[in-house]
Design an enzyme around this catalytic site. Sequence first.
Site, mmCIF file in Angstrom:
data_model
loop_
_atom_site.group_PDB
_atom_site.id
_atom_site.type_symbol
_atom_site.label_atom_id
_atom_site.label_comp_id
_atom_site.label_asym_id
_atom_site.label_seq_id
_atom_site.Cartn_x
_atom_site.Cartn_y
_atom_site.Cartn_z
ATOM 1 N N ASP A 12 24.222 -9.952 -3.036
ATOM 2 C CA ASP A 12 25.595 -9.477 -2.940
ATOM 3 C C ASP A 12 25.845 -9.086 -1.493
ATOM 4 O O ASP A 12 24.947 -8.565 -0.821
ATOM 5 C CB ASP A 12 25.844 -8.272 -3.851
ATOM 6 C CG ASP A 12 27.318 -7.889 -3.855
ATOM 7 O OD1 ASP A 12 28.108 -8.578 -4.527
ATOM 8 O OD2 ASP A 12 27.689 -6.924 -3.154
ATOM 9 N N GLU A 14 28.734 -7.235 1.315
ATOM 10 C CA GLU A 14 29.966 -6.513 1.597
ATOM 11 C C GLU A 14 30.471 -7.089 2.915
ATOM 12 O O GLU A 14 29.686 -7.324 3.839
ATOM 13 C CB GLU A 14 29.732 -5.008 1.689
ATOM 14 C CG GLU A 14 29.196 -4.378 0.408
ATOM 15 C CD GLU A 14 30.047 -4.621 -0.834
ATOM 16 O OE1 GLU A 14 31.288 -4.746 -0.701
ATOM 17 O OE2 GLU A 14 29.472 -4.684 -1.931
ATOM 18 N N HIS A 155 30.533 -1.989 -5.169
ATOM 19 C CA HIS A 155 30.899 -2.239 -3.780
ATOM 20 C C HIS A 155 29.873 -1.703 -2.791
ATOM 21 O O HIS A 155 30.224 -1.362 -1.659
ATOM 22 C CB HIS A 155 32.326 -1.749 -3.467
ATOM 23 C CG HIS A 155 33.337 -2.384 -4.349
ATOM 24 N ND1 HIS A 155 33.602 -3.741 -4.317
ATOM 25 C CD2 HIS A 155 34.133 -1.873 -5.310
ATOM 26 C CE1 HIS A 155 34.520 -4.022 -5.218
ATOM 27 N NE2 HIS A 155 34.857 -2.911 -5.832
ATOM 28 N N ASP A 160 25.045 -3.685 -6.335
ATOM 29 C CA ASP A 160 25.676 -4.820 -7.013
ATOM 30 C C ASP A 160 24.662 -5.943 -7.271
ATOM 31 O O ASP A 160 24.685 -6.577 -8.329
ATOM 32 C CB ASP A 160 26.852 -5.359 -6.202
ATOM 33 C CG ASP A 160 28.077 -4.446 -6.246
ATOM 34 O OD1 ASP A 160 28.043 -3.397 -6.935
ATOM 35 O OD2 ASP A 160 29.066 -4.775 -5.569
#
Length: 177
Positions: A12, A14, A155, A160
């Site tokens: 994951d 960001e 997030h 995540d």
Amino acid sequence: MNILHEKFAVVDLETTGLNDGHNGKKADNIIEIGAVKIERGRITEKYSTFVACAEPIPKEITELTGISSKELQGAPTVKEAIKRFCDFSRDCTIVGHNILFDYGFIRYYGKQYGLEFNNDIIDTYLLSRERLQGKVENYKLNTVAKHFGISLNPHRALADAEASAKIFLELTTINGN
């Protein structure tokens, strides 16, 4: 697919925005990478890093992720972070929730630094749609995690990725797969 005989890297990211560079423009910045490795049907290893960003983090991104420009000071460059993820995910199928978003950024930045990402991919969002139809109201990460009783701090990349890995393990055991 036999999850006991394959290796998976569940990832994951960001980012500072939604543009992964596929439109020919410079991609938005990756600010955090989180990944977990699954081997023999178990989570065996983790990779997590902030990524340095020369541009200020947009206010809405800080509000969403809790990541500020200050936290990224001294973090590895995107080149270093992507290289480490490349090493981490070597010989793995890459898994993620809405993986095309994350994989677009990974491939874009990999290409910038001569790293080829041609791994097979599995999307837990699509797998959820296939296997949980009629059992959940939508297929968002937090909804699917809640369905399986998986706690989630959304997030943040590693949280995540860990939730996605647990979802992947749950989904691949449904119907004996």
